[in-house]
Design a protein around this motif. Structure first.
Motif, PDB file in Angstrom:
ATOM      1  N   LYS A 291       9.996 -27.775  28.480  1.00 31.67           N
ATOM      2  CA  LYS A 291      10.554 -28.371  29.693  1.00 31.67           C
ATOM      3  C   LYS A 291      11.858 -29.115  29.424  1.00 31.67           C
ATOM      4  O   LYS A 291      12.699 -29.228  30.303  1.00 31.67           O
ATOM      5  CB  LYS A 291       9.538 -29.333  30.324  1.00 31.67           C
ATOM      6  N   GLU A 292      12.027 -29.626  28.199  1.00 30.88           N
ATOM      7  CA  GLU A 292      13.205 -30.430  27.863  1.00 30.88           C
ATOM      8  C   GLU A 292      14.409 -29.594  27.440  1.00 30.88           C
ATOM      9  O   GLU A 292      15.540 -30.003  27.642  1.00 30.88           O
ATOM     10  CB  GLU A 292      12.864 -31.394  26.725  1.00 30.88           C
TER      11      GLU A 292
ATOM     12  N   SER B 144       5.926 -29.684  26.669  1.00 35.00           N
ATOM     13  CA  SER B 144       6.937 -30.732  26.887  1.00 35.00           C
ATOM     14  C   SER B 144       8.270 -30.340  26.253  1.00 35.00           C
ATOM     15  O   SER B 144       9.330 -30.593  26.824  1.00 35.00           O
ATOM     16  CB  SER B 144       6.459 -32.080  26.348  1.00 35.00           C
TER      17      SER B 144
ATOM     18  N   GLU C 207      17.857 -26.871  19.380  1.00 30.33           N
ATOM     19  CA  GLU C 207      18.492 -27.030  20.694  1.00 30.33           C
ATOM     20  C   GLU C 207      19.990 -26.791  20.597  1.00 30.33           C
ATOM     21  O   GLU C 207      20.644 -27.275  19.685  1.00 30.33           O
ATOM     22  CB  GLU C 207      18.225 -28.429  21.241  1.00 30.33           C
TER      23      GLU C 207
END
Length: 52
Positions: free
Chosen positions: A17-18, A14, A40
């Motif tokens: 994917k983000e 997950s 990120e």
């Protein structure tokens, strides 16, 4: 070989994917996942860059 639970596997997927730009670091201790770090990068685009 590292022990990966289904829950950890789902969580890691997950995150992947983000994130558009960045990294995921998985830290193991004695073959078990001890920590998952997510870093990120966010790209900021300007419409009209000013010339100096």
């Amino acid at each position: 070989m590292a022990e990966v639970t289904f829950e950890n596997e789902k969580y890691i997927i997950s995150i992947l994917k983000e994130i558009e730009y960045g990294s995921v670091t998985i830290t193991l201790h004695a073959g078990k996942i001890a920590q998952i770090e997510r870093e990120e990068k966010i790209r900021i685009q300007t419409d009209n860059p000013k010339k100096g």
